[in-house]
Design a protein around this motif. Sequence first.
Motif, PDB file in Angstrom:
ATOM      1  N   ASN A  28     -36.798   0.490  94.021  1.00  0.00           N
ATOM      2  CA  ASN A  28     -37.486   0.925  95.132  1.00  0.00           C
ATOM      3  C   ASN A  28     -36.600   1.320  96.541  1.00  0.00           C
ATOM      4  O   ASN A  28     -37.007   1.560  97.353  1.00  0.00           O
ATOM      5  N   GLY A  29     -35.353   1.129  96.272  1.00  0.00           N
ATOM      6  CA  GLY A  29     -34.287   1.562  97.074  1.00  0.00           C
ATOM      7  C   GLY A  29     -33.856   2.930  96.739  1.00  0.00           C
ATOM      8  O   GLY A  29     -34.314   3.675  95.925  1.00  0.00           O
ATOM      9  N   ARG A  30     -32.771   3.165  97.348  1.00  0.00           N
ATOM     10  CA  ARG A  30     -31.837   4.527  97.109  1.00  0.00           C
ATOM     11  C   ARG A  30     -30.925   4.465  95.839  1.00  0.00           C
ATOM     12  O   ARG A  30     -30.890   5.611  95.281  1.00  0.00           O
ATOM     13  N   PHE A  31     -30.546   3.490  95.414  1.00  0.00           N
ATOM     14  CA  PHE A  31     -29.284   3.391  94.646  1.00  0.00           C
ATOM     15  C   PHE A  31     -29.838   2.606  92.997  1.00  0.00           C
ATOM     16  O   PHE A  31     -28.990   2.121  92.339  1.00  0.00           O
ATOM     17  N   GLY A  32     -31.122   2.774  93.006  1.00  0.00           N
ATOM     18  CA  GLY A  32     -31.674   1.978  91.632  1.00  0.00           C
ATOM     19  C   GLY A  32     -30.859   2.363  90.348  1.00  0.00           C
ATOM     20  O   GLY A  32     -30.367   1.416  89.634  1.00  0.00           O
ATOM     21  N   PRO A  33     -30.556   3.807  90.043  1.00  0.00           N
ATOM     22  CA  PRO A  33     -30.235   4.065  88.846  1.00  0.00           C
ATOM     23  C   PRO A  33     -28.974   3.545  88.571  1.00  0.00           C
ATOM     24  O   PRO A  33     -28.526   3.149  87.135  1.00  0.00           O
ATOM     25  N   GLY A  34     -27.786   3.402  89.517  1.00  0.00           N
ATOM     26  CA  GLY A  34     -26.509   2.939  89.215  1.00  0.00           C
ATOM     27  C   GLY A  34     -25.598   3.130  90.320  1.00  0.00           C
ATOM     28  O   GLY A  34     -25.973   4.181  91.156  1.00  0.00           O
ATOM     29  N   LEU A  35     -24.483   2.659  90.346  1.00  0.00           N
ATOM     30  CA  LEU A  35     -23.238   3.085  91.141  1.00  0.00           C
ATOM     31  C   LEU A  35     -22.267   3.632  90.735  1.00  0.00           C
ATOM     32  O   LEU A  35     -21.751   3.161  89.490  1.00  0.00           O
ATOM     33  N   PRO A  36     -21.428   4.387  91.149  1.00  0.00           N
ATOM     34  CA  PRO A  36     -20.559   5.013  90.764  1.00  0.00           C
ATOM     35  C   PRO A  36     -19.161   4.222  91.110  1.00  0.00           C
ATOM     36  O   PRO A  36     -19.193   3.240  91.931  1.00  0.00           O
ATOM     37  N   ARG A  37     -18.066   4.471  90.757  1.00  0.00           N
ATOM     38  CA  ARG A  37     -16.999   3.586  90.920  1.00  0.00           C
ATOM     39  C   ARG A  37     -16.551   3.790  92.485  1.00  0.00           C
ATOM     40  O   ARG A  37     -17.196   4.796  93.063  1.00  0.00           O
ATOM     41  N   VAL A  38     -15.965   2.724  93.109  1.00  0.00           N
ATOM     42  CA  VAL A  38     -15.891   2.609  94.384  1.00  0.00           C
ATOM     43  C   VAL A  38     -15.000   3.844  95.000  1.00  0.00           C
ATOM     44  O   VAL A  38     -14.906   4.176  96.134  1.00  0.00           O
ATOM     45  N   SER A  39     -14.063   4.492  94.191  1.00  0.00           N
ATOM     46  CA  SER A  39     -13.078   5.478  94.709  1.00  0.00           C
ATOM     47  C   SER A  39     -13.785   7.011  94.967  1.00  0.00           C
ATOM     48  O   SER A  39     -13.236   7.788  95.534  1.00  0.00           O
ATOM     49  N   ASP A  40     -14.965   7.276  94.732  1.00  0.00           N
ATOM     50  CA  ASP A  40     -15.747   8.228  94.798  1.00  0.00           C
ATOM     51  C   ASP A  40     -17.186   8.268  95.430  1.00  0.00           C
ATOM     52  O   ASP A  40     -17.767   7.888  94.291  1.00  0.00           O
ATOM     53  N   GLY A  41     -17.630   8.213  96.514  1.00  0.00           N
ATOM     54  CA  GLY A  41     -18.906   7.855  96.916  1.00  0.00           C
ATOM     55  C   GLY A  41     -20.023   9.171  96.804  1.00  0.00           C
ATOM     56  O   GLY A  41     -21.128   8.966  97.334  1.00  0.00           O
ATOM     57  N   SER A  42     -19.588  10.354  96.495  1.00  0.00           N
ATOM     58  CA  SER A  42     -20.250  11.522  96.495  1.00  0.00           C
ATOM     59  C   SER A  42     -21.576  11.352  95.592  1.00  0.00           C
ATOM     60  O   SER A  42     -22.851  11.778  96.070  1.00  0.00           O
ATOM     61  N   MET A  43     -21.704  10.776  94.624  1.00  0.00           N
ATOM     62  CA  MET A  43     -22.649  10.573  93.712  1.00  0.00           C
ATOM     63  C   MET A  43     -23.777   9.576  94.556  1.00  0.00           C
ATOM     64  O   MET A  43     -25.224   9.553  94.297  1.00  0.00           O
TER      65      MET A  43
END
Length: 580
Positions: free
Chosen positions: A308-323
């Motif tokens: 229901n939010g923007r980041f449901g599918p998953g989070l990338p590693r903290v070193s790169d936020g482009s995804m």
Amino acid sequence: MNQQALSAFLWSVADLLRGDYKQSDYGKVILPFTVLRRLDCVLAGTKPAVLAEHKAKTAQGLNPDPFLLRVAGQSFFNVSPLDLKTLMGDQDHIRENLFGYLGGFSAAVRDIFERFEFATQIERLAKANLLYQVTERFTQVDLHPDAVSNHQMGLVFEELIRKFAELSNETAGEHFTPREVIRLMVSLLFIEDDDILSKPGVVRTIYDPTAGTGGMLSIAGEYIDEHNPKARLTVFGQELNAESYAICKADMLIKGQDVSKIVFGNTLADDGHPAERFDYMLSNPPFGVEWKKVEKEVRREHETQGFNGRFGPGLPRVSDGSMLFLLHLISKMRPLVEGGSRFGIVLNGSPLFTGGAGSGESEIRRHVLENDLLEAIIGLPTDMFYNTGISTYVWIVSNKKPAHRKGKVQLIDATGFWQKMRKSLGAKRKELSDDHITEVTRLFGDFLEAEKDGRPISRIFKNTEFGYRTITVERPLRDEAGRVVLGQKGKQKGKKQPDSSLRDTENVQLTEDVEAYFKREVLPHVPDAWIDHDKTKVGYEIPFNRHFYVFQPPRSLEEIDAELKQVTDRITAMIKGLSA
């Protein structure tokens, strides 16, 4: 005045600042003064009429603002009797009068100068006895749109920012994207909708969550104007850098856009347009920049809101936020029943393949591909951006794929489409010509596989060809006598127990049968192995370069021997010459 001459003139103000200002601080003066002069010139022609209207409506007890906007013919106005040229008539009171002039602007413009922290620079210039000289220098240049087009003005701002960034060892590329890259993205974004966009009176929205100085939004607007002057593109944006935000807002003001739709702040931590969905979107998020500063907010949204939010599918590693920006844009897509959306985003190579099955990156790719959102990826030449020479890729994402694209992804290798720049700008040594942009756009529009000079440049794949299963291959645990150890309790009773030291994994393409692969590739080598299906994970990666690799056969031994003989003969001759 051409762009280079104008940039040189504005840069010459630095001569006045030298000694009182560090080089890295020149931009704090030159950028806001350039914006001020631009606004000053834009309002000059209607100034008397605006002052008269302001006096009349105020006397009638009416709110003058809507009337002043109409008389000014702009989305801003200034009710001060002063302008930059009249300020020159009172050198002794330049500081007070300049503050008075700034205070006469409408609220949106005052916000621009607050973002620049212009008041601080006015005080500093006044104390250094430089305020009059600097203001006078800017009155010598005509920045009216009739003299300097909006397109030219955007290029001038980018040139100035690049120079200031170099002087202060900052990364200029965080603020803007090369114009020809934006033109390519805009062409790819709109080509499939040319019929719709050519209709009179059509209104569409476009959004950039990393707006910078507004280049992407501006070029999208120019494209629509060229193709259909009766169409209207409403722009939305958000920007984190205060100076870039101020320039973007000023640019949009002059173009008549509603600048309340350009929001200041961090898009990932605080979405400035939470309820909005858009027809088109463009973004060039920072490459390889960590998102630790906003980790708390992003993780909270991921964990509490899920899909229901923007980041449901998953989070990338903290070193790169482009995804994270890729996910943010997906969340901003207009539903298909309302017309759908298409967006273009510039990413480095990492989002194509970083992270194995089950990782945040792989899950994001899985979400994009299993929901059939990815239309194409275009590989750009290296050395295209101001702050990095690395490989970059444009992703075109859409939830309104035409029928012939459904279930498929097009990869276009445009790494050979470039011409050398006459003069390098930072790390940027190459540029796309108009012909290159046309050719890449045609390849995308034709949606066909293609070759150039015997090498593939366009390939088409089914979505499932990028997916794979990571299977866990187990082998039995054996006791000291070599007997297979069996489980003693519960569900494991009587079952072979795995030896974790012999555990291995295999990646099997989604298009292949797992059992057939296992029998063919694994059992001939380890006949006692089995698959633990409970541990199987689905992953996705897009090995872009592998799909365009062309095998170069090694040279023949005869050719190598002949070359070695030439070298040794030359060395022998040199030795003889030395000993003679």
